[in-house]
Design a protein around this motif. Structure first.
Motif, short mmCIF file in Angstrom:
data_model
loop_
_atom_site.label_atom_id
_atom_site.label_comp_id
_atom_site.label_asym_id
_atom_site.label_seq_id
_atom_site.Cartn_x
_atom_site.Cartn_y
_atom_site.Cartn_z
N LYS A 114 -1.96 1.95 -7.34
CA LYS A 114 -1.19 1.77 -6.10
C LYS A 114 -2.09 1.30 -4.98
O LYS A 114 -1.72 0.44 -4.18
CB LYS A 114 -0.49 3.07 -5.70
N GLU A 115 -3.29 1.88 -4.89
CA GLU A 115 -4.25 1.48 -3.85
C GLU A 115 -4.67 0.02 -4.03
O GLU A 115 -4.78 -0.73 -3.07
CB GLU A 115 -5.50 2.36 -3.91
N ALA A 117 -2.93 -2.33 -5.43
CA ALA A 117 -1.81 -3.23 -5.24
C ALA A 117 -1.52 -3.48 -3.77
O ALA A 117 -0.87 -4.46 -3.40
CB ALA A 117 -0.56 -2.66 -5.92
N LYS A 118 -1.97 -2.61 -2.90
CA LYS A 118 -1.70 -2.77 -1.46
C LYS A 118 -2.46 -3.90 -0.86
O LYS A 118 -3.39 -4.43 -1.08
CB LYS A 118 -2.06 -1.48 -0.72
#
Length: 118
Positions: A114-115, A117-118
């Motif tokens: 998730k990190e 993908a930001k």
């Protein structure tokens, strides 16, 4: 111009000299074998003095000192894997005073993805 008689030895080989040389070589070989045998015997005795046999009482006291060979390597490996799986798949404190915890590896990978993908 040399004649046929000039191109060969005029005397035969001395059999006595050949036999003496062969005897000297044989004597030297025997002497070398004896010297090496004496050296090996001396080294074997020195090694025996340096590491005497283990007393019988060691067997009565619970076996040889550590480290010992594994008696059940498959069971030991299963226990190691179970401890590793517990750490990888569970939550727990690493440092309570510092507020550091560990989380399951799957959850950590999700958070990192998730990190990224930001």
């Amino acid at each position: 111009m040399p004649t046929e008689s000039d191109r060969h030895e005029r005397t035969d080989v001395s059999v006595r000299s050949v036999l003496l040389a062969a005897g000297a070589l044989a004597a030297a070989g025997i002497l070398v074998q004896l010297v090496v045998g004496v050296q090996f015997t001396a080294l074997r005795g020195a090694r025996a003095r340096e590491s005497p046999p283990v007393p019988v009482a060691v067997g009565l006291l619970g076996g040889p000192p550590e480290p010992r060979l594994q008696t059940t390597p498959a069971e030991d490996l299963a226990q190691l894997r179970a401890r590793e799986d517990t750490l990888l798949d569970g939550y727990g404190w690493e440092d309570r005073t510092g507020g550091v915890v560990h989380i399951p590896i799957g959850r950590a990978m999700e958070l990192v993805a998730k990190e990224a993908a930001k």
